[in-house]
Scaffold this active site. Structure first.
Site, PDB file in Angstrom:
ATOM      1  N   LEU A 192      33.662  45.433  37.111  1.00  0.00           N
ATOM      2  CA  LEU A 192      34.880  44.929  36.509  1.00  0.00           C
ATOM      3  C   LEU A 192      34.855  43.408  36.595  1.00  0.00           C
ATOM      4  CD1 LEU A 192      37.409  47.402  38.166  1.00  0.00           C
ATOM      5  CD2 LEU A 192      36.584  47.467  35.799  1.00  0.00           C
ATOM      6  N   SER A 193      35.717  42.751  35.843  1.00  0.00           N
ATOM      7  CA  SER A 193      35.673  41.288  35.864  1.00  0.00           C
ATOM      8  C   SER A 193      35.938  40.750  37.260  1.00  0.00           C
ATOM      9  CB  SER A 193      36.652  40.693  34.860  1.00  0.00           C
ATOM     10  OG  SER A 193      37.968  41.118  35.106  1.00  0.00           O
ATOM     11  N   GLU A 194      36.795  41.422  38.041  1.00  0.00           N
ATOM     12  CA  GLU A 194      36.975  41.034  39.442  1.00  0.00           C
ATOM     13  C   GLU A 194      37.256  42.231  40.326  1.00  0.00           C
ATOM     14  OE1 GLU A 194      36.861  36.784  38.597  1.00  0.00           O
ATOM     15  OE2 GLU A 194      38.014  38.322  37.529  1.00  0.00           O
ATOM     16  N   THR A 195      36.730  42.144  41.542  1.00  0.00           N
ATOM     17  CA  THR A 195      37.127  43.028  42.633  1.00  0.00           C
ATOM     18  C   THR A 195      37.748  42.155  43.707  1.00  0.00           C
ATOM     19  OG1 THR A 195      35.387  44.668  42.195  1.00  0.00           O
ATOM     20  CG2 THR A 195      36.354  44.639  44.409  1.00  0.00           C
TER      21      THR A 195
END
Length: 270
Positions: A46-49
């Protein structure tokens, strides 16, 4: 640390299914080696964790964000998602939570189903046109800017921003961490400005909704339009809905979240 809880939250999606920016949120008792955090973020893709853990020294929660490729120093949608997980699932009695981060103290407050970030503002400075960027984007900006670790380009219309078809491989060599593309919104639809955000250098070709970009966009458009409170749309394929307010050195970035899934990560460690 054999298993970890994980929540995937759609942030800034207006509460609608499959809108906004999906962020993974992983609560921790303490931070493991950075290599483990980066491996989990890469596996989530995902774009961020976001990872958070108690910080005994400060008495706050320490918050960190990883893209599939790198750790970043500020992320809006994953902070909103983390606040949502804490104030909706883990500790639903809380009206606010404060995190310590690489960008200082960041607060998230909750009012009914709307969450609001208190983030640092980022100023932008006009720069000379970046050679080759117009060709890479497929359209010519009317102005170029630099803001912290991102470049920003301005277009005359929302339609031009929507029609951009970047060459992401080429764009990776022309930008810093990311590139914001923005324009005024069409009149009469209740929106003040639109944007898109590209960050191939961070392992994200296009970010669906980028809270941290609005640390730059909020003061930029507040100055242009002469009002502090603005409605914004990030016109990616998924789409994002943000309400922003310029406070000078700080900005408020507000929106809704929706829990998409929750489960456990098997780290393979005993």
């Amino acid at each position: 640390m054999p298993t970890l809880n994980i929540y995937e939250v759609e942030a800034f999606g207006g509460g609608h299914a499959f809108k906004g920016n999906p962020a993974a949120v992983v609560p921790l008792d303490s931070f493991p080696d950075d290599a483990i955090l980066q491996t989990i973020a890469a596996a989530n893709n995902l774009s961020e964790t976001a990872f958070f853990a108690p910080d005994p020294a400060s008495g706050t929660l320490r918050l960190r964000w990883f893209t599939p490729a790198v750790e970043v120093k500020l992320c809006g949608h994953a902070t909103l998602a983390t606040g949502f997980v804490i104030m909706t699932i883990l500790e639903p009695h809380l009206p606010a939570v404060t995190f310590d981060s690489a960008s200082g103290l960041l607060a998230v407050t909750k009012s009914d189903d709307v969450l609001a970030l208190d983030f640092p503002a980022r100023t932008s400075e006009t720069i000379a046109p970046i050679p080759g960027l117009a060709e890479v984007l497929g359209a010519k900006p009317i102005a170029y800017y630099k803001s912290d670790e991102n470049f920003m380009v301005e277009f005359a219309s929302a339609a031009e921003v929507a029609a951009l078809t970047p060459d992401f491989k080429a764009l990776k060599g022309l930008t810093e961490l990311g590139l914001i593309a923005t324009a005024p919104a069409d009149a009469g639809n209740g929106v003040d400005f639109v944007s898109r955000f590209f960050a191939p250098a961070a392992g994200i070709d296009e970010d669906p909704v980028t809270g941290s970009a609005h640390c730059t966009l909020a003061p930029f458009w507040a100055g242009r339009l002469g009002k502090a409170k603005l409605e914004a749309r990030q016109i990616s394929a998924r789409g994002g809905f943000l309400s922003v307010e310029d406070h000078g050195s700080r900005v408020t970035i507000a929106g809704k979240c929706r829990l998409y899934l929750q489960g456990q990560i098997d780290t393979g460690q005993n």
